[in-house]
Write a protein that holds these residues in place. Structure first.
Motif, PDB file in Angstrom:
ATOM      1  N   ASN A 167      70.614  80.864  -3.520  1.00 47.99           N
ATOM      2  CA  ASN A 167      69.357  81.025  -4.257  1.00 47.99           C
ATOM      3  C   ASN A 167      68.214  80.192  -3.665  1.00 47.99           C
ATOM      4  O   ASN A 167      67.201  79.967  -4.323  1.00 47.99           O
ATOM      5  N   THR A 168      68.417  79.777  -2.428  1.00 52.18           N
ATOM      6  CA  THR A 168      67.359  79.135  -1.643  1.00 52.18           C
ATOM      7  C   THR A 168      67.079  79.990  -0.418  1.00 52.18           C
ATOM      8  O   THR A 168      65.965  80.472  -0.222  1.00 52.18           O
ATOM      9  N   ASP A 206      67.100  74.959  -4.652  1.00 51.45           N
ATOM     10  CA  ASP A 206      66.711  75.542  -5.941  1.00 51.45           C
ATOM     11  C   ASP A 206      67.200  74.736  -7.138  1.00 51.45           C
ATOM     12  O   ASP A 206      66.785  75.005  -8.269  1.00 51.45           O
ATOM     13  N   SER A 207      68.091  73.781  -6.911  1.00 52.28           N
ATOM     14  CA  SER A 207      68.676  73.036  -8.036  1.00 52.28           C
ATOM     15  C   SER A 207      68.040  71.662  -8.172  1.00 52.28           C
ATOM     16  O   SER A 207      68.102  70.846  -7.248  1.00 52.28           O
ATOM     17  N   TRP A 228      61.294  72.059  -4.220  1.00 52.52           N
ATOM     18  CA  TRP A 228      62.042  72.855  -5.206  1.00 52.52           C
ATOM     19  C   TRP A 228      61.662  74.321  -5.062  1.00 52.52           C
ATOM     20  O   TRP A 228      60.483  74.669  -5.174  1.00 52.52           O
ATOM     21  N   ILE A 229      62.647  75.171  -4.808  1.00 54.97           N
ATOM     22  CA  ILE A 229      62.428  76.616  -4.767  1.00 54.97           C
ATOM     23  C   ILE A 229      62.641  77.157  -6.175  1.00 54.97           C
ATOM     24  O   ILE A 229      63.758  77.246  -6.668  1.00 54.97           O
ATOM     25  N   ASN A 230      61.542  77.518  -6.818  1.00 54.92           N
ATOM     26  CA  ASN A 230      61.554  77.934  -8.221  1.00 54.92           C
ATOM     27  C   ASN A 230      61.164  79.408  -8.303  1.00 54.92           C
ATOM     28  O   ASN A 230      60.046  79.767  -8.663  1.00 54.92           O
ATOM     29  N   THR A 244      56.731  72.287  -5.205  1.00 51.91           N
ATOM     30  CA  THR A 244      57.402  73.421  -5.833  1.00 51.91           C
ATOM     31  C   THR A 244      56.865  74.703  -5.212  1.00 51.91           C
ATOM     32  O   THR A 244      55.643  74.903  -5.130  1.00 51.91           O
ATOM     33  N   THR A 259      59.136  80.635  -3.220  1.00 45.54           N
ATOM     34  CA  THR A 259      60.071  81.136  -2.225  1.00 45.54           C
ATOM     35  C   THR A 259      60.040  80.235  -1.011  1.00 45.54           C
ATOM     36  O   THR A 259      59.023  79.600  -0.701  1.00 45.54           O
TER      37      THR A 259
END
Length: 243
Positions: free
Chosen positions: A16-17, A191-192, A210-212, A228, A231
């Protein structure tokens, strides 16, 4: 002191990154639903069975020293999900079919998009790229092989190979020492908040990113990332600010 060398290395999380593991998981669950519809299982129970499996996956504790493989453990998750659903026969053969349908579909659905691959190829010309992913060794290695990304990184570290995983400082120290970089030479991208960002802070990296993807709100009492992004494709904007 940070020194004046700037960013030399980028540590990336995987799931998820760089790859959409959550999306691949949804595709895999849909495939299992289709499988269960072709069996004796009541259609009204199918979604409940799948949700039970996903809860067990989320709460999973795996110790390879116990003599079981991760495949064994996850087949058992499906067996228990069937068993816990009223009126459903906990058929071990069906549990195995559910698991391998889920596993193989998820692996097939995982990919490193052409845009992300191009970004990594461009970044590796100027930065030492490291991949640091938590999880069981077999599972994570299978994902890395499926998306054919290992050649893009100077170092690939899987948490399951080490005594501690992110956010423990020890696994970051292993990365720094193996790659020949200092913490302040690196940024951590993931992402975490609890593993990637907290781990980066614990390890003293130059910055955390942070990939949000879902535009989630920052939880109260959470570690605060330095940057943040929606992507990883926007990462060059951060690097320009850190130059």
């Amino acid at each position: 002191m940070m020194g004046s060398r700037g960013v030399l290395s980028i540590i990336f999380d995987l799931d998820n990154t760089l790859i959409d593991t959550a999306g691949a998981g949804r595709t895999a669950i849909q495939k299992v639903c289709e499988l269960l519809k072709s069996t004796h299982v009541q259609e009204s129970h199918i979604r409940d069975i799948c949700e039970r499996f996903l809860r067990k996956l989320l709460q999973e504790s795996f110790d390879p020293s116990e003599g079981k493989t991760i495949d064994d453990v996850r087949i058992q998750h499906w067996c228990e999900a069937l068993q816990e659903t009223p009126g459903t026969d906990p058929d071990p053969a069906l549990a195995s079919r559910c698991y391998y349908t889920w596993k193989n579909t998820r692996l097939q659905a995982l990919s490193l998009s052409s845009e992300v691959r191009a970004l990594l190829e461009e970044l590796q010309k100027n930065y030492k790229l490291l991949l640091l992913t938590n999880g069981d060794t077999q599972t994570q290695r299978e994902k890395i092989e499926a998306v054919r990304c290992e050649g893009l990184f100077s170092l690939v570290v899987v948490g399951g190979d080490h005594p501690e995983q992110k956010p423990a400082r020890s696994i970051f120290t292993h990365c720094f020492e193996s790659a020949g970089v200092r913490p302040q030479d690196c940024i951590m991208v993931g992402d975490s908040l609890t593993t990637d960002i907290q781990g980066g802070v614990n390890a003293g990296v130059r910055a955390t990113v942070w990939i949000n993807a879902g535009s989630k709100s920052l939880p109260q009492d959470s570690v605060t990332p330095d940057y943040t992004l929606p992507t990883v494709l926007h990462l060059k904007e951060v690097l320009a600010q850190l130059a």
